[in-house]
Design a protein around this motif. Structure first.
Motif, mmCIF file in Angstrom:
data_model
loop_
_atom_site.group_PDB
_atom_site.id
_atom_site.type_symbol
_atom_site.label_atom_id
_atom_site.label_comp_id
_atom_site.label_asym_id
_atom_site.label_seq_id
_atom_site.Cartn_x
_atom_site.Cartn_y
_atom_site.Cartn_z
ATOM 1 N N PHE A 60 0.832 -1.198 0.000
ATOM 2 C CA PHE A 60 0.000 0.000 0.000
ATOM 3 C C PHE A 60 0.864 1.244 0.000
ATOM 4 C CE2 PHE A 60 -2.460 -3.380 1.856
ATOM 5 C CZ PHE A 60 -3.685 -3.238 1.226
ATOM 6 N N ARG A 61 0.396 2.234 -0.732
ATOM 7 C CA ARG A 61 1.010 3.556 -0.712
ATOM 8 C C ARG A 61 -0.023 4.500 -0.111
ATOM 9 N NH1 ARG A 61 2.829 5.887 -6.293
ATOM 10 N NH2 ARG A 61 2.873 3.686 -6.377
ATOM 11 N N VAL A 62 0.438 5.355 0.806
ATOM 12 C CA VAL A 62 -0.437 6.352 1.423
ATOM 13 C C VAL A 62 0.198 7.721 1.194
ATOM 14 C CG1 VAL A 62 -1.446 7.196 3.582
ATOM 15 C CG2 VAL A 62 -1.246 4.736 3.187
ATOM 16 N N VAL A 63 -0.588 8.650 0.651
ATOM 17 C CA VAL A 63 -0.113 10.015 0.433
ATOM 18 C C VAL A 63 -1.114 10.963 1.095
ATOM 19 C CG1 VAL A 63 0.471 11.790 -1.267
ATOM 20 C CG2 VAL A 63 0.990 9.389 -1.741
ATOM 21 N N ILE A 64 -0.583 11.882 1.897
ATOM 22 C CA ILE A 64 -1.411 12.872 2.589
ATOM 23 C C ILE A 64 -1.059 14.242 2.033
ATOM 24 C CG2 ILE A 64 -2.033 13.888 4.821
ATOM 25 C CD1 ILE A 64 -0.833 11.284 6.081
ATOM 26 N N ASP A 65 -2.083 14.964 1.610
ATOM 27 C CA ASP A 65 -1.932 16.321 1.078
ATOM 28 C C ASP A 65 -2.706 17.241 2.015
ATOM 29 O OD1 ASP A 65 -1.952 18.668 -0.360
ATOM 30 O OD2 ASP A 65 -2.567 17.755 -2.248
ATOM 31 N N LEU A 66 -1.975 18.066 2.740
ATOM 32 C CA LEU A 66 -2.574 18.896 3.787
ATOM 33 C C LEU A 66 -2.400 20.361 3.423
ATOM 34 C CD1 LEU A 66 -3.738 18.041 6.620
ATOM 35 C CD2 LEU A 66 -1.553 18.748 7.546
ATOM 36 N N GLY A 70 -1.077 29.399 3.778
ATOM 37 C CA GLY A 70 0.206 29.728 3.160
ATOM 38 C C GLY A 70 1.078 28.544 2.795
ATOM 39 N N HIS A 71 0.628 27.327 3.055
ATOM 40 C CA HIS A 71 1.470 26.154 2.807
ATOM 41 C C HIS A 71 0.635 24.973 2.347
ATOM 42 C CE1 HIS A 71 4.943 28.001 4.815
ATOM 43 N NE2 HIS A 71 4.069 28.458 5.679
ATOM 44 N N GLU A 72 1.270 24.126 1.552
ATOM 45 C CA GLU A 72 0.706 22.813 1.237
ATOM 46 C C GLU A 72 1.769 21.794 1.603
ATOM 47 O OE1 GLU A 72 -1.322 20.281 -2.400
ATOM 48 O OE2 GLU A 72 -0.463 22.241 -2.822
ATOM 49 N N LEU A 73 1.420 20.873 2.472
ATOM 50 C CA LEU A 73 2.362 19.865 2.940
ATOM 51 C C LEU A 73 1.950 18.510 2.367
ATOM 52 C CD1 LEU A 73 2.483 20.896 6.713
ATOM 53 C CD2 LEU A 73 4.010 21.637 4.884
ATOM 54 N N ILE A 74 2.923 17.764 1.889
ATOM 55 C CA ILE A 74 2.644 16.449 1.334
ATOM 56 C C ILE A 74 3.568 15.443 2.019
ATOM 57 C CG2 ILE A 74 2.674 15.005 -0.737
ATOM 58 C CD1 ILE A 74 2.008 17.562 -2.321
ATOM 59 N N ALA A 75 2.963 14.384 2.537
ATOM 60 C CA ALA A 75 3.736 13.319 3.173
ATOM 61 C C ALA A 75 3.215 12.001 2.638
ATOM 62 C CB ALA A 75 3.590 13.367 4.689
ATOM 63 N N GLY A 76 4.109 11.061 2.490
ATOM 64 C CA GLY A 76 3.660 9.766 2.000
ATOM 65 C C GLY A 76 4.631 8.683 2.379
ATOM 66 N N ARG A 77 4.166 7.489 2.224
ATOM 67 C CA ARG A 77 5.006 6.334 2.489
ATOM 68 C C ARG A 77 4.930 5.414 1.293
ATOM 69 N NH1 ARG A 77 7.780 8.841 4.623
ATOM 70 N NH2 ARG A 77 8.290 9.053 6.797
ATOM 71 N N GLU A 78 6.106 5.122 0.752
ATOM 72 C CA GLU A 78 6.210 4.236 -0.406
ATOM 73 C C GLU A 78 6.428 2.810 0.086
ATOM 74 O OE1 GLU A 78 5.930 4.943 -3.643
ATOM 75 O OE2 GLU A 78 5.490 7.018 -3.188
ATOM 76 N N ASP A 94 2.518 5.492 9.545
ATOM 77 C CA ASP A 94 3.805 6.108 9.245
ATOM 78 C C ASP A 94 3.642 7.377 8.411
ATOM 79 O OD1 ASP A 94 4.896 4.080 10.710
ATOM 80 O OD2 ASP A 94 6.003 3.174 9.062
ATOM 81 N N ALA A 95 2.674 7.399 7.497
ATOM 82 C CA ALA A 95 2.431 8.602 6.696
ATOM 83 C C ALA A 95 1.972 9.743 7.607
ATOM 84 C CB ALA A 95 1.399 8.322 5.605
ATOM 85 N N PHE A 96 1.097 9.447 8.567
ATOM 86 C CA PHE A 96 0.638 10.501 9.478
ATOM 87 C C PHE A 96 1.751 10.946 10.424
ATOM 88 C CE2 PHE A 96 -3.658 9.848 7.987
ATOM 89 C CZ PHE A 96 -4.203 11.127 8.129
ATOM 90 N N LYS A 97 2.651 10.027 10.808
ATOM 91 C CA LYS A 97 3.811 10.428 11.618
ATOM 92 C C LYS A 97 4.671 11.416 10.835
ATOM 93 C CE LYS A 97 4.789 6.491 14.642
ATOM 94 N NZ LYS A 97 5.710 5.365 14.836
ATOM 95 N N ALA A 98 4.882 11.123 9.552
ATOM 96 C CA ALA A 98 5.688 12.011 8.706
ATOM 97 C C ALA A 98 5.008 13.374 8.579
ATOM 98 C CB ALA A 98 5.900 11.383 7.331
ATOM 99 N N MET A 99 3.685 13.394 8.446
ATOM 100 C CA MET A 99 2.960 14.664 8.342
ATOM 101 C C MET A 99 3.064 15.445 9.643
ATOM 102 S SD MET A 99 1.376 16.888 6.647
ATOM 103 C CE MET A 99 0.977 16.088 5.097
#
Length: 120
Positions: A60-66, A70-78, A94-99
């Protein structure tokens, strides 16, 4: 009882069935981020099942776009980063930890406590 508004959330499932349990877990995790950083404007989470590794199970790949002011943050786990990503909940965690780390870095920068990282 918390009075903050729910964060606009879009959960996208790619190549796997929509799961209400998984969606509830995403909502729980984004609400926790919202308690830490109340100015989140919106969040989009893409949960994708990859079919490359038939012998070792699906990954599974999870990508979070927040979006925050003034900012767009992207975190994901490959999936190649960790064999445990055959478990969608591990990839999500792990994706939410990175975010969360990105949000913490943003808070430090906004408070003038910038940590300088050397980019390679």
């Amino acid at each position: 009882m918390s009075t903050h508004q729910p964060i606009p959330l879009q959960v996208i499932f790619r190549d796997l069935d929509v799961s209400q349990a998984l969606e509830a877990k995403v909502r729980e995790k984004i609400d926790k981020l919202g308690q830490f950083y109340p100015n989140i404007e919106s969040c989009r989470v893409v949960i994708e099942q990859l079919h490359k590794h038939h012998q070792r199970g699906n990954h599974f790949r999870v990508v979070i776009d927040l979006k925050v002011p003034g900012h767009e943050l992207i975190a994901g786990r490959e999936p190649d980063q960790n064999p445990a990503y055959t478990d969608v909940y591990v990839a999500l965690r792990d994706a939410f930890k990175a975010m969360r780390r990105q949000l913490e870095d943003l808070v430090h920068r906004q408070q003038g406590q910038t940590k300088h990282h050397i980019l390679v």
